[in-house]
Motif scaffolding. Structure first.
Motif, PDB file in Angstrom:
ATOM      1  N   VAL A 254     -77.147 -87.031 115.845  1.00  0.00           N
ATOM      2  CA  VAL A 254     -77.408 -87.664 114.557  1.00  0.00           C
ATOM      3  C   VAL A 254     -77.252 -86.620 113.464  1.00  0.00           C
ATOM      4  N   ILE A 255     -76.640 -87.012 112.365  1.00  0.00           N
ATOM      5  CA  ILE A 255     -76.509 -86.123 111.209  1.00  0.00           C
ATOM      6  C   ILE A 255     -77.285 -86.738 110.039  1.00  0.00           C
ATOM      7  N   VAL A 256     -78.100 -85.928 109.399  1.00  0.00           N
ATOM      8  CA  VAL A 256     -78.734 -86.375 108.156  1.00  0.00           C
ATOM      9  C   VAL A 256     -78.145 -85.520 107.048  1.00  0.00           C
ATOM     10  N   TYR A 257     -77.412 -86.151 106.138  1.00  0.00           N
ATOM     11  CA  TYR A 257     -76.726 -85.410 105.082  1.00  0.00           C
ATOM     12  C   TYR A 257     -77.487 -85.629 103.780  1.00  0.00           C
ATOM     13  N   VAL A 258     -78.095 -84.563 103.281  1.00  0.00           N
ATOM     14  CA  VAL A 258     -78.883 -84.686 102.053  1.00  0.00           C
ATOM     15  C   VAL A 258     -78.078 -84.109 100.887  1.00  0.00           C
ATOM     16  N   GLY A 259     -77.619 -84.967 100.008  1.00  0.00           N
ATOM     17  CA  GLY A 259     -76.934 -84.516  98.800  1.00  0.00           C
ATOM     18  C   GLY A 259     -77.995 -84.357  97.730  1.00  0.00           C
ATOM     19  N   CYS A 260     -78.375 -83.110  97.507  1.00  0.00           N
ATOM     20  CA  CYS A 260     -79.555 -82.825  96.694  1.00  0.00           C
ATOM     21  C   CYS A 260     -79.089 -82.187  95.390  1.00  0.00           C
ATOM     22  N   GLY A 261     -78.992 -82.982  94.336  1.00  0.00           N
ATOM     23  CA  GLY A 261     -78.565 -82.436  93.054  1.00  0.00           C
ATOM     24  C   GLY A 261     -77.103 -82.048  93.044  1.00  0.00           C
ATOM     25  N   GLU A 262     -76.291 -82.748  93.835  1.00  0.00           N
ATOM     26  CA  GLU A 262     -74.868 -82.425  93.840  1.00  0.00           C
ATOM     27  C   GLU A 262     -74.062 -83.573  93.247  1.00  0.00           C
ATOM     28  N   ARG A 263     -72.760 -83.547  93.459  1.00  0.00           N
ATOM     29  CA  ARG A 263     -71.853 -84.457  92.759  1.00  0.00           C
ATOM     30  C   ARG A 263     -71.826 -85.867  93.352  1.00  0.00           C
ATOM     31  N   GLY A 264     -71.750 -86.842  92.469  1.00  0.00           N
ATOM     32  CA  GLY A 264     -71.646 -88.226  92.902  1.00  0.00           C
ATOM     33  C   GLY A 264     -70.335 -88.503  93.630  1.00  0.00           C
ATOM     34  N   ASN A 265     -69.233 -87.945  93.091  1.00  0.00           N
ATOM     35  CA  ASN A 265     -67.941 -88.157  93.742  1.00  0.00           C
ATOM     36  C   ASN A 265     -67.944 -87.617  95.158  1.00  0.00           C
ATOM     37  N   GLU A 266     -68.695 -86.522  95.357  1.00  0.00           N
ATOM     38  CA  GLU A 266     -68.754 -85.910  96.678  1.00  0.00           C
ATOM     39  C   GLU A 266     -69.451 -86.826  97.678  1.00  0.00           C
ATOM     40  N   MET A 267     -70.545 -87.451  97.238  1.00  0.00           N
ATOM     41  CA  MET A 267     -71.262 -88.364  98.118  1.00  0.00           C
ATOM     42  C   MET A 267     -70.355 -89.535  98.484  1.00  0.00           C
ATOM     43  N   ILE A 292     -77.309 -90.833 105.102  1.00  0.00           N
ATOM     44  CA  ILE A 292     -77.044 -90.069 103.885  1.00  0.00           C
ATOM     45  C   ILE A 292     -78.199 -90.268 102.907  1.00  0.00           C
ATOM     46  N   ILE A 293     -78.742 -89.148 102.454  1.00  0.00           N
ATOM     47  CA  ILE A 293     -79.768 -89.188 101.405  1.00  0.00           C
ATOM     48  C   ILE A 293     -79.091 -88.616 100.158  1.00  0.00           C
ATOM     49  N   ALA A 294     -78.909 -89.449  99.166  1.00  0.00           N
ATOM     50  CA  ALA A 294     -78.135 -89.012  98.001  1.00  0.00           C
ATOM     51  C   ALA A 294     -79.004 -88.994  96.765  1.00  0.00           C
ATOM     52  N   ASN A 295     -79.249 -87.814  96.250  1.00  0.00           N
ATOM     53  CA  ASN A 295     -79.876 -87.714  94.943  1.00  0.00           C
ATOM     54  C   ASN A 295     -78.986 -86.810  94.103  1.00  0.00           C
ATOM     55  N   THR A 296     -77.999 -87.417  93.476  1.00  0.00           N
ATOM     56  CA  THR A 296     -76.992 -86.630  92.776  1.00  0.00           C
ATOM     57  C   THR A 296     -77.601 -85.930  91.565  1.00  0.00           C
ATOM     58  N   SER A 297     -76.833 -85.007  90.990  1.00  0.00           N
ATOM     59  CA  SER A 297     -77.390 -84.122  89.965  1.00  0.00           C
ATOM     60  C   SER A 297     -77.836 -84.867  88.714  1.00  0.00           C
ATOM     61  N   ASN A 298     -77.332 -86.084  88.496  1.00  0.00           N
ATOM     62  CA  ASN A 298     -77.756 -86.811  87.293  1.00  0.00           C
ATOM     63  C   ASN A 298     -78.854 -87.823  87.606  1.00  0.00           C
TER      64      ASN A 298
ATOM     65  N   TYR C 339     -70.399 -75.148  89.139  1.00  0.00           N
ATOM     66  CA  TYR C 339     -71.132 -75.740  90.257  1.00  0.00           C
ATOM     67  C   TYR C 339     -71.126 -77.268  90.191  1.00  0.00           C
ATOM     68  N   ILE C 340     -70.960 -77.807  88.984  1.00  0.00           N
ATOM     69  CA  ILE C 340     -71.029 -79.264  88.852  1.00  0.00           C
ATOM     70  C   ILE C 340     -69.642 -79.893  88.896  1.00  0.00           C
ATOM     71  N   THR C 341     -68.689 -79.237  88.235  1.00  0.00           N
ATOM     72  CA  THR C 341     -67.374 -79.853  88.103  1.00  0.00           C
ATOM     73  C   THR C 341     -66.596 -79.741  89.409  1.00  0.00           C
ATOM     74  N   GLU C 342     -65.517 -80.481  89.460  1.00  0.00           N
ATOM     75  CA  GLU C 342     -64.706 -80.487  90.673  1.00  0.00           C
ATOM     76  C   GLU C 342     -63.537 -79.533  90.507  1.00  0.00           C
ATOM     77  N   GLY C 343     -63.882 -78.265  90.372  1.00  0.00           N
ATOM     78  CA  GLY C 343     -62.886 -77.233  90.194  1.00  0.00           C
ATOM     79  C   GLY C 343     -62.914 -76.670  88.793  1.00  0.00           C
TER      80      GLY C 343
END
Lengths: 582, 174, 479
Positions: A254-267, A292-298, C339-343
């Protein structure tokens, strides 16, 4: 559900971003959730003085006024753990995002569970026998069709006794009872406060490596199951790409992927990628083994702080079923920043770089929830934690990076120079480490690859020697070096470009089996040995350098991801080609 | 805001209705003509810009073409700005007319009732101890401590117009 | 409370008549400090609420930063110059700042607060939206994958921009970053369609603003451009609002009107300085170089507003432009942005000094989304491999050039010399181009192959034999 007292209403007296102060809430407990204002936004109690409580809000507090009501809920921040987690996306408070609207406005309170989740029916297949004595961790039954692993319904921690009643095979909803133990009812799903570690029996000795499918990690800096690794790297060093590869290819259940303050496009990309890739072991999709636990940077900052614990809590839930779970947290630095942001607003005395003084202990507590354990039910299982670190300005001496290094078993340091020259994964061989090389070496010896440790040692020394000579060559020119040293330089290049580099986008090279990795490394080491012999025998270094080394360098791309034999079969021809230079 | 009698704003409804009617009448009166003038101006500019480009294309030189592109764009921009200025003048005219018609409410037979309503409203908002004064342009202003309330007719008129903007903005919208 | 289909936060209540409470003005001034104004004896005001501040009969604007019992702290967008406790009346709007949105913005030129500079009436629209926006549910995001063709070789070939991406330009004062940004704005197309452009200028000089307006004149005349201009001598704190207005307008044009929108924000360093100024006035504990610890989240709340939405037309692509103080890429503004932008597209004074426009440092530049936006089915089958090979060879060429400076070109191996020749070919043939030169993708990739042809064929290890046979120019060094 932890009940902490009767609901009480207090009054908001101060609002500063996510920080709120509330008067008149006697009896509120630390970590208790309050619902604030007309939109009933969730906020967690982080300090109490007299009848005044300080809250951290999990939502945007725009419009919250002095004088608004704050109602105690009696609960801590809990996650509803049951079937239906795998393949889904949740926010930091474990509210399902898959069924949430396009724009995430406040007022989606934690107290109201998603009706879709509560209404969904699952097939419960009993496996225990009524009349048995059961204790925590024992399997009561299973739920088919809930992801790529068998979903086991366990006796929850703290409950034991005679199994008085067990549901027959039937359709049940998450909160429907499926068993009665003594006088306690057990439902299909359970609630657990995410900040509390779930109990286990003990930690057995010995190390079993986690195979990540990434050669530089598996060959050079292996991670044991249940250990913690940190991946520090400045922006643009391919941190997220490496973590995504691990999420796709590592041999965890099992993988738990926590997107913590990162990019929405990435999730969106992780979700999309995992939904398309086939899980070779099950024939299903990789997303079916992933939460997937997604709490994007915004998204609200304090929910970001909670998301790390939510992720670990889900991982421990599957660990208790007996699975090897990997938690990937990208990025722990954003989590630490949320801690800092709140501490500063709260007027706490800052330590280094404005971080609160308890940063190190908070990091330690997080990484310590990793472990390979014997569960309460007696199964061996693990939670492996891989945390990304985003050092400001690439400064490896900043507090989050330095504190993290103390608590992890593995450090995969990403190097900007490697990344800029498009050497991916840009894992540095000068700054990375593993503390488990001996234990992993013993495991390989016992499992059919006794040469693992020796091969690793040769590769490490070749890299170090090539680096040293490379620095020298930068000053005096490579042509001025003696032939055998030029062969070391050549060998270093073949090792870097032909083995350590890996093309994440390639069908052949994105994943690499342990055997193929070993074969590639053996191939390069054999070529280096051959070249050294040729130089000793008087063949000019230049002609060896200018020979076409394409077959060595392209072997990783031109052979299948598990095709060690195809790699080995190139050896004879390559060596013959070199011998022809005599 | 909490603690206020619900529907208190209803006392202002007659004022708003009168002001709204005045605004709409003004729009009907001056709007059509304004729109036509604006459209004619833009059409003329479009023809001129096209002409410049066609001439440059005929001249055939790269330099001439790029210079012409710039000039034709500038012609359009100037025309556009003229139209915008014209529309803004209309808006200000409308504002003034609505303000005048608001002030004229003072002579309306319903004014005493209206005034009583505004006074009541002022006390509801600032408390019974508030000092309420009739404004010379109609309506009231009130004061309590450091807080002041402006319920004068010109202010209410400006507010009403601002809230109507989607309805009247066609006057100055593209 | 919101429209759940298209528009962020379009509430039902927004167009209701302003309540009479909004006519209450407050005059109990407790403190003036930097851009901050503290009012006392205020009840019922919410955090982040918008306010109008009457200063001796002239209107300024404020945002609520803190509510503490009956005290309210505001940041005054136009600054507090000339304000005195006796000449201030504050009225609160009852909600966070909302602006009208819609096509009425197209073709308009406004200041940093969205007020007209073109002589026209205020921009109106049928809907208003809160300028802070709402987070877009990541599950509803469509991973960006359609390439944007800018006609600029170095970007199209090596750091392909993708529709819905956020890709900043990192520069230093004196380099042509605005020329590059406006060239992108003027030329960019995706799937053959041009973009609507929202340009947010923050702290730009009047000369720079005039340049931007001239270069984008045609787009403006065609009603495809929104200009929000905060000049260097305009109020500093207003810059905090400018990008938020730009993005709110852009989101509506994209997700409700279905347009592809390109948002250019320049200069983000000036923006961050305004954030720092407010933070300092609040006596907050700084993180690095005086910038507040929340700068990352603050910048993310802007940059994250790019994207594509599943099942809907329209997209928001963001190109922030920032000048790195002292050229330092580890400075908090470029660092956190990266860190935020995509490149990032990094401009280099060293490249500029060799007479190359645009002076992009290709090795430091990167488009993270290129892998999904370029290659077979997107641009051309060989695109990704060619880009990887061009860059790897450039890295090697750089080493060779450094070595040549130390030991002299004569001491280099033949291979190293071919790399130095290759670099010259890349710079003159591929990277360098005119300010309004628009190149097709085939032209661009052809130039890349011509440069690679100066290297011995066995050096091109990142290209398959198949591609080499198909694309490598005949009769080259490499064949």
């Amino acid at each position: 559900m932890a009940t902490l007292g009767e609901p009480q209403a207090g009054t908001v007296v101060r609002v500063s971003g996510p920080l709120m102060e509330v008067d008149g809430v006697e009896g509120v407990a630390m970590l208790e959730i309050l619902a604030v204002g007309p939109q009933r936004i969730s906020a967690e109690t982080v300090a109490i003085a007299g009848n005044r409580a300080t809250l951290q809000a999990y939502e945007y507090t725009g419009g919250v006024k002095a004088g608004d009501a704050a109602v105690a809920t009696g609960n801590q921040l809990t996650g509803l753990l049951g079937p239906g987690l795998l393949g889904q996306v949740f926010d930091g408070l474990m509210r399902p995002l898959s069924s949430a609207p396009l724009w995430l406005t406040p007022g989606r309170s934690t107290s109201e569970e998603d009706p879709g989740i509560l209404a969904r029916k699952w097939t419960f297949v009993p496996s225990a026998a009524v009349g048995e004595q059961v204790s925590p961790g024992d399997v009561l039954g299973t739920v088919p069709g809930a992801g790529s692993v068998e979903h086991r319904v366990l006796v929850p921690p703290g409950i034991s006794g005679e199994l008085a009643w067990l549901a027959s095979e039937s359709q049940v909803r998450a909160l429907d009872p499926v068993a009665r133990i003594g006088s306690r009812e057990v439902s299909l799903a359970e609630r657990w406060p995410v900040r509390s570690a779930r109990p286990f029996r003990d930690r057995p000795a010995g190390a079993v490596p986690l195979h990540t499918g990434q050669r530089v990690l598996d060959l050079m800096y292996p991670l044991a199951r249940g250990a913690a690794a940190a991946v520090p790297g400045g922006f643009g060093t391919g941190k997220t790409m490496l973590l995504q590869q691990i999420a796709k290819w590592s041999d965890a259940d099992v993988i738990v992927y926590v997107g913590c303050g990162e990019r929405g496009n990435e999730m969106a990309d992780v979700l999309d990628g995992l939904s398309q890739l086939v899980d070779e072991r099950t024939g299903g999709k990789l997303i079916d083994r992933t939460v997937i636990i997604a709490n994007t940077s915004n998204m609200p900052m304090m929910a970001r702080e909670a998301s790390i614990y939510t992720g670990i809590c889900v991982a421990e839930y599957y660990r208790d079923m007996g699975y090897d779970v990997v938690v990937i947290a990208d990025s722990t630095s954003r989590w630490a920043e949320a801690l800092r942001e709140f501490a500063n607003r709260n007027g706490d005395l800052p330590a280094e770089d404005g971080y609160p003084a308890n940063l190190a202990s908070a990091l330690a507590a997080f990484y310590e929830r990793a472990g390979r354990v014997t569960t309460l039910g007696g199964r061996t299982a693990s939670v492996t934690v891989i945390g990304a670190v985003s050092p400001p300005g690439g400064d490896m001496t900043e507090p989050v990076t330095t504190d993290t290094q103390r608590f992890v078993r593995c450090l995969w340091l990403l190097d900007r120079d490697l990344a800029y020259s498009r050497h991916y994964p840009a894992v540095s061989w000068t700054g990375s480490f593993t503390r488990d090389e001996e234990a992993v070496g013993r495991w390989h010896t016992a499992n059919g690859d006794p040469g693992w440790a020796k091969r690793r040692a040769r590769a490490a020394s070749l890299l170090a020697e090539a680096d040293r000579l490379g620095d020298l060559a930068d000053i005096i020119g490579a042509n001025s070096l003696p032939g055998h040293e030029r062969m070391v330089l050549l060998g270093g290049r073949l090792l870097r470009d032909g083995v350590l580099m890996q093309n994440a986008l390639s069908a052949n090279d994105g994943f690499c089996s342990a055997e193929k990795g070993a074969a590639l490394l053996d191939l390069v080491l054999d070529v280096v040995d051959t070249c050294q012999k040729l130089v000793e025998d008087g063949v000019p270094a230049t002609s060896i350098e200018q020979a076409d080394h394409g077959p060595v360098l392209r072997a990783r791309e031109e052979t299948g991801p598990r095709d060690a034999a195809a790699v080995s079969s190139r050896r004879a021809e390559i060596v013959r080609g070199l011998e022809a230079l005599r | 805001m909490t603690g206020l009698p619900t529907g208190a704003d209803a006392t202002l409804a007659p004022v708003r209705d009168s002001l709204r009617a005045a605004a709409l009448a003004t729009v009907a009166e001056i709007g059509h003509d304004a729109r036509e003038r604006g459209q004619a101006l833009l059409a003329a500019a479009g023809r001129e810009a096209d002409g410049i480009r066609a001439a440059a294309a005929a001249a055939g030189e790269d330099a001439a073409r790029s210079e012409a592109t710039m000039r034709s764009a500038r012609v359009r921009r100037q025309a556009h700005e003229t139209v915008l200025t014209q529309r803004n003048a209309l808006r200000l005219e409308l504002q003034e007319k609505v303000r005048v018609s608001a002030t004229a409410l003072r002579t309306d037979p319903r004014y005493p009732d209206l005034l009583a309503g505004l006074i009541e409203r002022a006390h509801a908002l600032l408390g019974p101890d508030a000092t309420v004064t009739e404004n010379e342009d109609g309506g009231v202003t009130a004061e309590a401590g450091s807080r002041r309330l402006d319920l004068s007719l010109p202010t209410l008129a400006a507010d009403t117009l601002a809230q109507m903007s989607p309805e009247v903005a066609d006057l100055w919208r593209r | 409370m919101t429209d759940r289909t298209t528009t962020p936060g379009a509430a039902d209540s927004e167009n209701l008549p302003r309540k009479a409470e909004g006519r209450i003005s407050h005059g109990d001034v407790r403190e003036l400090r930097g851009p901050l104004l503290v009012m006392g004896d205020v009840a019922g005001v919410g955090w982040d609420e918008f306010a109008s501040v009457d200063v001796a009969g002239r209107e300024r604007h404020g945002l609520v930063l803190e509510v503490d019992h009956d005290l309210v702290t505001l940041q005054v967008l136009e600054g507090t110059d000339g304000m005195a406790p006796g000449n201030i009346r504050v009225r609160f709007a009852g909600q966070p700042l909302r602006i009208p949105v819609g096509p009425g913005w197209l073709g308009r030129v406004c200041n940093g607060r969205g007020e007209p500079l073109d002589g026209g009436p205020p921009v109106t629209g049928d809907t208003t939206l809160p300028v802070s926006g709402w987070p877009l549910n990541p599950v509803h995001r469509e991973p960006p994958q359609e390439p944007v063709l800018t006609g600029i070789s170095v970007i199209d070939a090596l750091t392909t921009l993708v529709r819905g991406q956020k890709l900043p330009i990192f520069s230093v004062p004196g380099l042509p970053h605005l020329a590059l940004a406006t060239q992108i704005a003027a030329q960019a197309t995706s799937g053959g369609t041009a973009f609507r452009v929202v340009f947010a200028a923050m702290g730009l000089t009047h000369a720079d603003i005039a340049y931007v307006r001239d270069r984008l004149e045609e787009r403006s005349a065609a009603g495809e451009l929104v200009l929000l201009l905060n000049a260097a001598d305009d109020p500093v704190i207003e810059r905090i609002l400018t990008p938020r207005i730009a993005l709110t307008v852009a989101e509506h044009l994209a997700y409700t009107e279905g347009h592809d929108v390109l948002v250019i924000m320049s200069d983000m360093t000036s923006y961050a300085e305004a954030v720092r100024e407010v933070s300092a006035a609040r006596r907050e504990i700084p993180a690095r170089r005086g910038y507040p610890g929340y700068l990352y989240s603050d910048l993310a709340s802007l940059y994250e507003r790019c994207g594509r939405v599943r099942g809907q037309n329209g997209s928001v692509t963001i190109v922030p432009v920032l000048t790195m103080p002292a050229g330092d890429i580890t400075h908090p503004v470029p660092d956190l942005t990266g860190y935020i932008t995509e490149g990032q597209i990094v401009l280099s004074a060293e490249v500029a000094a060799r007479g190359i426009y645009p002076p992009v440092d290709a090795l430091s530049s990167l488009s993270r989304l290129m892998r999904s936006g370029a290659g077979a089915g997107r641009t051309r089958e060989d695109h990704l491999d060619v880009a990887a090979q061009v860059l790897a060879a450039l890295a090697r060429a750089r080493q060779a050039a450094e070595l040549a400076e130390l030991v002299g070109a004569g001491a280099l191996s033949e291979t190293d010399r071919s790399y130095i020749a290759y670099r010259g070919q890349v710079e003159s043939g591929l990277l360098n181009q005119g300010h309004d030169e628009l190149r097709s993708l085939d032209d661009t990739l052809g130039r890349a192959w011509s440069a690679l042809a100066t290297l011995p064929r066995q050096e091109l290890t990142m290209l398959s034999t198949e591609f080499l046979d198909r694309y490598l120019p005949e009769g080259s060094e490499a064949s």
